[in-house]
Enzyme design. Structure first.
Site, short mmCIF file in Angstrom:
data_model
loop_
_atom_site.label_atom_id
_atom_site.label_comp_id
_atom_site.label_asym_id
_atom_site.label_seq_id
_atom_site.Cartn_x
_atom_site.Cartn_y
_atom_site.Cartn_z
N GLU A 92 11.52 -9.37 -6.79
CA GLU A 92 12.54 -8.76 -7.67
C GLU A 92 12.36 -7.25 -7.76
O GLU A 92 11.28 -6.78 -8.13
CB GLU A 92 12.43 -9.39 -9.07
CG GLU A 92 13.57 -8.99 -9.98
CD GLU A 92 13.51 -9.69 -11.34
OE1 GLU A 92 12.88 -10.76 -11.45
OE2 GLU A 92 14.10 -9.14 -12.28
N HIS B 266 17.64 -1.13 -12.92
CA HIS B 266 17.56 -2.31 -12.06
C HIS B 266 18.53 -2.19 -10.89
O HIS B 266 18.17 -2.46 -9.75
CB HIS B 266 17.92 -3.53 -12.92
CG HIS B 266 17.52 -4.82 -12.31
ND1 HIS B 266 16.21 -5.25 -12.32
CD2 HIS B 266 18.23 -5.77 -11.70
CE1 HIS B 266 16.15 -6.42 -11.71
NE2 HIS B 266 17.35 -6.75 -11.33
N ASP C 201 -2.41 -20.43 -8.52
CA ASP C 201 -1.38 -21.45 -8.69
C ASP C 201 -0.44 -21.05 -9.83
O ASP C 201 -0.76 -21.23 -11.01
CB ASP C 201 -2.08 -22.79 -9.00
CG ASP C 201 -1.13 -23.96 -9.06
OD1 ASP C 201 0.07 -23.75 -9.35
OD2 ASP C 201 -1.58 -25.09 -8.84
N LYS D 200 10.09 -14.43 -19.86
CA LYS D 200 10.36 -14.28 -18.42
C LYS D 200 9.98 -12.86 -17.98
O LYS D 200 9.39 -12.66 -16.92
CB LYS D 200 11.84 -14.58 -18.13
CG LYS D 200 12.17 -14.75 -16.65
CD LYS D 200 12.36 -13.46 -15.88
CE LYS D 200 12.68 -13.70 -14.42
NZ LYS D 200 12.85 -12.45 -13.65
#
Ligand code: NAD
Length: 432
Positions: A83, A376, A279, A263
């Site tokens: 991202e 962004h 993991d 998030k």
């Protein structure tokens, strides 16, 4: 060697120069970095030995977050993420945190939980008592199954039996996994003790596996950011600080917002987890279960004003390893661990959590001011330019054109690329 994670202008360098600068700062031979990260860090023949039905490998960008200071020490944090803006935002926020003394982190011992399920237990309370009475014997039995871990100072520390009702019981074995993530070690313990636990309970053994809710292996991070360091174009530091606190309170009251808040945090944290071959599914499931522990999904990191400071505090269960797992075979993951330069798995968890906190801060600062899209989309424009066919120096040119037009679409990128080609063909030849 004492490392410095401040590298002004790093982002302006070419990939080759960034490798050289990172190698110098890390005290690693640049050829080793090149060999480890070229082609995604994993040859297809090796990939074929790791999982089943392999038809190739799949690369993601490998970057480093700068400015990260944890407990007074500098870390260059490896990040693998697709991202745009995650790495830049984390580095930028880490710089603000640095102005207030950096991240202060502490962690529990690396204790994982092995669960042994029992069914058809005739008397749950009596079974719990018997199991607790035989704790030493069970701990010894568990330790016998993981001699290598015990030699390294780890092993089963304690047990806990809980009556789940309707004849079901669960016994937890708390295993100190030292520098391993621990899933396989803990599963080994669970399987080794199951028969004896069954005998003691009078019931029937069910599942024997770790819990990913590793709430005995938590990391806590705090930071104090001076208000002035939060200043943006058009907003003074006090306004930004108060906006971030309001955003935190919103997440504390609303699970829809808390999910996105977390998030943003996981953007940075997961990137370090992946770069070090850990993991991320285990980390994700544990983090979100912990966020919902009080019955309502909550933010893992909260922000408050304290005079001229913005104060952040994060608590998260984190099962990371610096040994075992893919780090044995994945060159990129091994390099990620070398870049992170954590002395223990616990220290790696503190660095990863700090990068997560930086990501959370960066997102809230943008949201509390101009909104997240401007920064962004400027970075996203590069990916769109590539999708529109731009290569080399044209990527940046096309990205700037479509960003300037406010039309960040593949069609716009194709048009901009065609315009650039026409302009180049009609330009006079360069003079000597
Ligand atoms: P592992 O199986 O590689 O075991 C770690 C090994 O490292 C052990 O043999 C241990 O003795 C050795 N070791 C060497 N130095 C050590 C040190 N300083 N501290 C501790 N151990 C040391 O790895 P693991 O950590 O037991 O398991 C991790 C793997 O299990 C991950 O790949 C994970 O994806 C996978 N897994 C996860 C789940 C889950 O999360 N639900 C379930 C099954 C498997």
């Amino acid at each position: 060697m004492k490392r410095n994670s401040r590298m002004p202008g790093f982002y302006k360098l070419s990939v080759a120069d960034r490798r050289r600068a990172a190698a110098e700062a890390l005290g690693i031979d640049v050829a080793e970095i090149e060999a480890a990260v070229e082609d995604g860090g994993l040859a297809c023949e090796k990939a074929d030995k790791i999982i089943e039905n392999v038809i190739g490998t799949f690369s993601l960008p490998f970057a480093v977050a700068l400015n990260v200071q944890v407990n007074g020490e500098d870390f260059i944090a490896p990040m693998v993420v697709e991202e745009p803006s995650v790495v830049a935002a984390a580095s930028n926020a880490a710089k603000m945190v640095r102005e207030g003394g950096g991240f202060i982190a502490e962690a529990d011992d690396p204790i994982m939980i092995a669960q042994v399920q029992l069914d058809e237990v005739p008397d749950g309370a009596r079974a719990c008592t018997r199991i607790h009475q035989h704790a030493s014997e069970l701990i010894e039995l568990g330790n016998h199954a993981v001699p290598g871990l015990c030699r390294r100072g780890g092993g089963v520390r304690s047990i806990e039996a809980r009556d789940l009702g309707d004849g079901m019981l669960v016994v937890h074995f708390h295993v100190d996994c030292r520098d391993a993530m621990g899933a396989n070690l803990v599963n080994t313990v669970a399987e080794a003790v199951a028969d004896r636990v069954q005998e003691l309970s009078g019931g029937r053994t069910g599942l024997r596996i770790l819990s990913n809710l590793c709430d005995r292996r938590k990391v806590r991070v705090t930071c104090r950011v001076p208000t002035w360091a939060l200043t943006t174009d058009g907003y003074n530091g006090g306004e930004v600080r108060d906006g971030i606190v309001r955003a935190s309170r919103f997440a504390e009251r609303d699970p829809y917002r808390a999910t996105t808040h977390n998030k943003g945090l996981m953007n940075g944290l997961d990137a370090v987890v992946i770069a070090t071959g850990n993991d991320w599914r285990a980390v994700e499931s544990g983090a979100h279960a912990y966020a919902a522990r009080n019955g309502s999904y909550s933010p893992l990191c909260v922000w408050r004003a304290d005079g001229d400071y913005l104060v952040g505090s994060l608590e998260i269960p984190l099962s990371l390893g610096t040994v075992g797992g893919p780090s044995r075979v994945h060159d990129g993951a091994r390099m990620g661990l070398r870049v992170a330069n954590a002395r223990t798995a616990t220290e790696l968890a503190m660095v990863a959590a700090s990068v997560g906190m930086a990501s959370n801060l960066a997102a809230l600062r943008a949201l509390a001011t101009e909104g997240i899209q401007r920064g962004h989309m400027a970075l996203h424009a590069r990916s769109v330019a590539i999708a529109g066919g731009a290569i080399g120096a044209d990527v940046e040119r096309v990205a700037q054109l479509i960003h300037g037009l406010g039309d960040i679409t593949v069609d716009a990128a194709r048009r901009a690329l065609a315009d650039l080609a026409i302009a180049a063909n009609s330009a006079p030849p360069p003079s000597e």
